[in-house]
Design a protein around this motif. Structure first.
Motif, PDB file in Angstrom:
ATOM      1  N   ASP A   1       0.850  -1.193   0.000  1.00  0.00           N
ATOM      2  CA  ASP A   1       0.000   0.000   0.000  1.00  0.00           C
ATOM      3  C   ASP A   1       0.882   1.236   0.000  1.00  0.00           C
ATOM      4  O   ASP A   1       1.411   1.623   1.037  1.00  0.00           O
ATOM      5  N   HIS A   2       1.048   1.821  -1.199  1.00  0.00           N
ATOM      6  CA  HIS A   2       1.820   3.043  -1.315  1.00  0.00           C
ATOM      7  C   HIS A   2       0.921   4.197  -1.714  1.00  0.00           C
ATOM      8  O   HIS A   2       1.275   5.039  -2.519  1.00  0.00           O
ATOM      9  N   THR A   3      -0.270   4.237  -1.134  1.00  0.00           N
ATOM     10  CA  THR A   3      -1.225   5.285  -1.453  1.00  0.00           C
ATOM     11  C   THR A   3      -0.896   6.538  -0.673  1.00  0.00           C
ATOM     12  O   THR A   3      -0.641   6.494   0.528  1.00  0.00           O
TER      13      THR A   3
ATOM     14  N   ASP B   1      -3.494   9.292  -4.425  1.00  0.00           N
ATOM     15  CA  ASP B   1      -2.788   8.831  -5.621  1.00  0.00           C
ATOM     16  C   ASP B   1      -1.975   7.577  -5.321  1.00  0.00           C
ATOM     17  O   ASP B   1      -1.458   7.392  -4.222  1.00  0.00           O
ATOM     18  N   TRP B   2      -1.849   6.724  -6.326  1.00  0.00           N
ATOM     19  CA  TRP B   2      -1.047   5.514  -6.209  1.00  0.00           C
ATOM     20  C   TRP B   2       0.336   5.732  -6.802  1.00  0.00           C
ATOM     21  O   TRP B   2       0.490   6.402  -7.831  1.00  0.00           O
TER      22      TRP B   2
ATOM     23  N   THR C   1       2.096   0.311  -6.467  1.00  0.00           N
ATOM     24  CA  THR C   1       0.696   0.047  -6.140  1.00  0.00           C
ATOM     25  C   THR C   1      -0.134  -0.111  -7.408  1.00  0.00           C
ATOM     26  O   THR C   1      -0.999  -0.991  -7.497  1.00  0.00           O
ATOM     27  N   LEU C   2       0.121   0.746  -8.397  1.00  0.00           N
ATOM     28  CA  LEU C   2      -0.597   0.642  -9.662  1.00  0.00           C
ATOM     29  C   LEU C   2      -0.330  -0.697 -10.322  1.00  0.00           C
ATOM     30  O   LEU C   2      -1.248  -1.377 -10.796  1.00  0.00           O
TER      31      LEU C   2
ATOM     32  N   ALA D   1      -2.142  -3.436  -8.486  1.00  0.00           N
ATOM     33  CA  ALA D   1      -3.591  -3.365  -8.711  1.00  0.00           C
ATOM     34  C   ALA D   1      -3.948  -3.870 -10.100  1.00  0.00           C
ATOM     35  O   ALA D   1      -4.950  -4.582 -10.276  1.00  0.00           O
TER      36      ALA D   1
ATOM     37  N   SER E   1      -7.803   0.270   0.441  1.00  0.00           N
ATOM     38  CA  SER E   1      -6.941  -0.545  -0.412  1.00  0.00           C
ATOM     39  C   SER E   1      -7.725  -1.113  -1.586  1.00  0.00           C
ATOM     40  O   SER E   1      -8.932  -1.376  -1.486  1.00  0.00           O
ATOM     41  N   PHE E   2      -7.023  -1.320  -2.686  1.00  0.00           N
ATOM     42  CA  PHE E   2      -7.681  -1.877  -3.859  1.00  0.00           C
ATOM     43  C   PHE E   2      -8.128  -3.314  -3.611  1.00  0.00           C
ATOM     44  O   PHE E   2      -9.126  -3.762  -4.169  1.00  0.00           O
TER      45      PHE E   2
END
Length: 483
Positions: free
Chosen positions: A3-5, A11-12, A16-17, A20, A63-64
């Motif tokens: 989790d790097h939100t 923003d991710w 994280t992107l 996801a 979290s996604f």
């Protein structure tokens, strides 16, 4: 997934992107493998999904993983699965795998293709993809076009051009004080023609529903008579809409003869081939499209029978000028000397999605031969299903089988109300089984069932399954006391 939100903006970061996207990709592949085992039509109460989603937006990022889990549990369970192989209702909008990937790329680049200069490649990809489609369906090189969202929008756009050509100067003076206009379409045409007349300010009374023959095709002599009657009353004909593949029966209007009537009176000819248009890629189906090359506009939807994801409706025309005459408007802040083609000039929307990419990807990854073979297979499956359906005399065809659509009903020699009730209960029982999903229509004031093959996932065994379910329901239900 790490989790790097950013807790401030939501923003991710790249990691994280990537995680996801991987999770979404895994879910997508899994869903496409298991969708056939899900109920094609959900068992949900109205409002049930909304209650599960909650009544307040979250204040903090989530979290996604949690979002994806809720999506799978609460949303997917409430979907009607158009990608289900047993989806045989309406005209299918199933999605081929390359189109899914193309949608990701479209979202990733996030361009607005309103002007050539706002993204030159987006405009030129769209023009290329549309021309490839034009070639694939056998239309002459004089045709070009744009990609809009749905056939309703495409037909509305065509009507605006036809309205302007009818000589009313609506663009400058509006409708007030101008001549009364009329739009001609068959009794079997799609409701979007009437809705377009409403939106264009012509009114519901401007639409003339022309009678059809025994095969549910618009009668040219009836069209001629309707136009003559309007001219005698001082009403100006604006547009004739012929359909290749009507919504109820997939019937084919005699476009060549209707076009001759339209030309004699100087009336715009629009061809609605939203469903069946792609079938022109199959050589043995080409005769159904005789005369459509004389049209002023044609709509066909790759998001129906070609497996391109919603939304992708192609509006084709031999001349762009009438469309620009009705809607083109460029404010000073969008003026530019380096623009080649501004597709925003054709249609109401200013902002334009990069829809051309998914059609281009479809052609590249499947090829015209592969696309045509899928269409040919669907048509063959529908014809075989129709033959099996009527074998034994329990069911009868209510219209000629056209393209991949079969209209039928359980045969009943008694009173019509009882027969209609029996057919309604048969369809309800089949749909409640969760394995197949059929729709209905009304023909000759009789309740009629529809089966339309169009999903890229449908195989012969899925048709076997629905035919067995239909015969089983007919056996179990008494015509005298259905349900």
């Amino acid at each position: 997934m790490p989790d790097h939100t950013d807790r401030t903006s939501g923003d991710w970061g790249p990691e994280t992107l990537r995680a996801a996207l991987e999770a979404a990709a895994e879910w997508t592949v899994d869903y496409r493998q298991r969708v056939g085992g899900l109920p094609v039509f959900p068992v949900v109460e109205p409002g049930g999904v909304r209650r599960a989603l909650g009544d307040r937006p979250p204040r903090e990022p989530q979290s996604f993983e949690r979002v994806l889990a809720d999506f799978d549990e609460h949303i997917v369970s409430g979907l009607t699965h158009w990608n289900h192989p047993g989806f045989l209702a309406y005209f299918s909008s199933s999605t081929r795998a390359p189109s899914i990937v193309a949608e990701l790329l479209i979202a990733a680049v996030g361009v607005n293709a309103m002007l050539w200069r706002t993204s030159p490649a987006a405009t030129e990809v769209e023009r290329t993809a549309v021309d490839w489609l034009r070639q694939a369906v056998g239309l002459p090189a004089s045709f070009s076009g744009v990609i809009l969202d749905t056939a309703s929008t495409s037909t509305f756009t065509a009507l605006l051009a036809a309205r302007e050509r009818a000589g009313t100067a609506v663009r400058t003076d509006g409708l007030a004080g101008g001549p009364s206009l009329a739009v001609y379409t068959s009794e079997q045409s799609h409701s979007s023609v009437e809705k377009s007349a409403l939106a264009a300010g012509l009114g519901h009374r401007a639409v003339r529903r022309i009678e059809v023959d025994d095969a549910f095709r618009m009668r040219p002599e009836a069209l001629e008579a309707a136009i003559a009657a309007d001219l005698a009353k001082g009403v100006r004909p604006a547009m004739v809409c012929a359909t290749v593949g009507t919504t109820s029966t997939a019937s084919v209007d005699p476009v060549e003869a209707l076009g001759a009537v339209a030309r004699r009176h100087g009336v715009w000819l629009h061809v609605d081939a939203a469903y069946a248009g792609p079938a022109a890629m199959v050589p043995e189906q080409r005769a159904n499209f005789r005369g459509w090359e004389t049209a002023d506009s044609i709509v066909l939807n790759p998001h129906k029978w070609l497996g391109t994801s919603l939304d992708c409706s192609v509006l084709l025309y031999p001349e762009a000028a009438p469309f620009r005459a009705s809607l083109a408007l460029t404010p000073t802040y969008l003026e530019s000397e380096d623009d080649e083609t501004n597709l925003m000039d054709i249609g109401l929307a200013l902002g334009r999605r990069f829809r051309g990419l998914k059609l281009w990807v479809l052609f590249r990854c499947v090829g015209t031969d592969g696309l045509a073979e899928t269409l040919r297979r669907h048509i063959a499956m529908a014809e075989a299903a129709a033959a099996r359906l009527v074998d034994g005399g329990v069911f009868e065809l209510a219209a000629p089988v056209s393209f991949s659509t079969v209209c039928f009903r359980a045969a009943w020699a008694g009173d019509q109300a009882t027969g209609d009730r029996w057919n309604r209960e048969i369809m309800a029982r089949v749909n409640a089984g969760g394995r197949s999903f059929l729709s209905h229509t009304e023909l000759g004031r009789r309740y009629v069932l529809r089966l339309s093959v169009g999903s890229v996932h449908t195989e012969e065994r899925h048709l076997d399954e629905v035919l067995d379910a239909l015969h089983r329901a007919a056996d179990e239900l008494s015509p005298g006391e259905p349900g």
